[in-house]
Design a protein around this motif. Structure first.
Motif, PDB file in Angstrom:
ATOM      1  N   TYR A   1       0.819  -1.217   0.000  1.00  0.00           N
ATOM      2  CA  TYR A   1       0.000   0.000   0.000  1.00  0.00           C
ATOM      3  C   TYR A   1       0.856   1.272   0.000  1.00  0.00           C
ATOM      4  CZ  TYR A   1      -4.263  -2.693   0.356  1.00  0.00           C
ATOM      5  OH  TYR A   1      -5.301  -3.548   0.075  1.00  0.00           O
TER       6      TYR A   1
ATOM      7  N   ALA B   1       1.734   1.503  -3.600  1.00  0.00           N
ATOM      8  CA  ALA B   1       0.571   1.951  -4.369  1.00  0.00           C
ATOM      9  C   ALA B   1       0.336   3.448  -4.163  1.00  0.00           C
ATOM     10  CB  ALA B   1      -0.668   1.150  -3.968  1.00  0.00           C
TER      11      ALA B   1
ATOM     12  N   SER C   1       7.198  -1.432  -8.115  1.00  0.00           N
ATOM     13  CA  SER C   1       6.632  -0.082  -8.190  1.00  0.00           C
ATOM     14  C   SER C   1       6.004   0.186  -9.544  1.00  0.00           C
ATOM     15  CB  SER C   1       7.735   0.960  -7.929  1.00  0.00           C
ATOM     16  OG  SER C   1       8.249   0.812  -6.645  1.00  0.00           O
TER      17      SER C   1
ATOM     18  N   TRP D   1       2.978   5.358  -6.109  1.00  0.00           N
ATOM     19  CA  TRP D   1       2.713   5.316  -7.547  1.00  0.00           C
ATOM     20  C   TRP D   1       1.563   6.263  -7.896  1.00  0.00           C
ATOM     21  CZ3 TRP D   1      -1.409   4.173 -10.678  1.00  0.00           C
ATOM     22  CH2 TRP D   1      -1.137   4.062 -12.042  1.00  0.00           C
ATOM     23  N   CYS D   2       0.495   6.203  -7.120  1.00  0.00           N
ATOM     24  CA  CYS D   2      -0.669   7.058  -7.387  1.00  0.00           C
ATOM     25  C   CYS D   2      -0.302   8.536  -7.299  1.00  0.00           C
ATOM     26  CB  CYS D   2      -1.814   6.730  -6.427  1.00  0.00           C
ATOM     27  SG  CYS D   2      -2.610   5.150  -6.755  1.00  0.00           S
TER      28      CYS D   2
ATOM     29  N   GLU E   1      -5.212  -1.600 -12.308  1.00  0.00           N
ATOM     30  CA  GLU E   1      -4.286  -2.670 -11.927  1.00  0.00           C
ATOM     31  C   GLU E   1      -3.953  -2.588 -10.441  1.00  0.00           C
ATOM     32  OE1 GLU E   1       0.247  -3.400 -12.929  1.00  0.00           O
ATOM     33  OE2 GLU E   1      -1.017  -3.790 -14.694  1.00  0.00           O
ATOM     34  N   VAL E   2      -3.814  -1.387  -9.914  1.00  0.00           N
ATOM     35  CA  VAL E   2      -3.551  -1.218  -8.481  1.00  0.00           C
ATOM     36  C   VAL E   2      -4.725  -1.767  -7.674  1.00  0.00           C
ATOM     37  CG1 VAL E   2      -3.123   0.442  -6.618  1.00  0.00           C
ATOM     38  CG2 VAL E   2      -2.123   0.827  -8.878  1.00  0.00           C
TER      39      VAL E   2
ATOM     40  N   LEU F   1      -4.434   2.609 -12.739  1.00  0.00           N
ATOM     41  CA  LEU F   1      -5.069   2.566 -11.427  1.00  0.00           C
ATOM     42  C   LEU F   1      -5.920   1.309 -11.257  1.00  0.00           C
ATOM     43  CD1 LEU F   1      -5.556   3.907  -8.707  1.00  0.00           C
ATOM     44  CD2 LEU F   1      -7.351   5.296  -9.785  1.00  0.00           C
TER      45      LEU F   1
ATOM     46  N   PHE G   1       2.991  -0.206 -12.070  1.00  0.00           N
ATOM     47  CA  PHE G   1       1.586  -0.494 -12.339  1.00  0.00           C
ATOM     48  C   PHE G   1       1.266   0.104 -13.692  1.00  0.00           C
ATOM     49  CE2 PHE G   1       1.832  -0.148  -7.670  1.00  0.00           C
ATOM     50  CZ  PHE G   1       1.345  -1.393  -7.305  1.00  0.00           C
TER      51      PHE G   1
END
Length: 165
Positions: free
Chosen positions: A29, A32, A83, A35-36, A90-91, A88, A85
């Motif tokens: 998380y 994630a 890291s 990355w976001c 896929e996350v 989103l 993806f």
């Protein structure tokens, strides 16, 4: 002088993998969220930051239970998550897979603990409840994405508030 009772080794051996799972989830998380944030999904980043904090709290709860029962848990090594993806969606899909795997692991651990130690089973009941809610939550997110082109960043940005508000 009385020596305090410790958890039996078979119970410890059930809990250490769950500690490892929670730490892996914490790392996932965090990854994630990073990355976001990097690609402009700021609401999703905030959401996954909160998820990472929850996973760390779960790991700490398992550690506390072990130390309360006079066990010094050895912290398992955690592999660094990827890291990378594609999008989103896929996350969210990876998060669902993670939560569903955690649900299965807690269910299996609970079955083993039930006949061996009811106090540990009670602890695991709380974690199973958490996992049921998490699986349902990510299932809802996946259902909202049905029919959406998750590779289309504009569509995903438009849906981000609906998904993570």
């Amino acid at each position: 002088m009385t020596t305090p009772v410790s958890l039996p080794p078979e119970i410890v051996s059930l809990l250490i993998p769950r500690l490892s799972d929670e730490l892996k989830a914490f790392y996932f998380y965090r990854d994630a969220a990073n990355w976001c944030a990097n690609v402009g999904f700021n609401l999703a980043a905030k959401y996954f930051e909160a998820e990472s904090a929850d996973e760390l709290a779960h790991a700490k709860a398992i550690e506390k239970y072990l130390t309360d029962w006079n066990i010094v848990p050895s912290l398992p090594p955690i592999a660094t998550p990827s890291s990378q993806f594609a999008n989103l969606g896929e996350v969210i899909s990876a998060a669902y897979d993670l939560e569903f795997a955690l649900y299965g692991a807690y269910k299996q651990t609970s079955v083993a603990a039930f006949s061996a130690d009811l106090c540990t089973f009670d602890l695991l009941t709380g974690f199973r409840d958490i996992q049921v809610k998490s699986v349902a939550q990510y299932s809802d997110l996946l259902n909202k994405l049905a029919g959406v082109n998750v590779a289309d960043k504009f569509q995903m940005l438009a849906l981000e508030e609906s998904l993570f508000a």
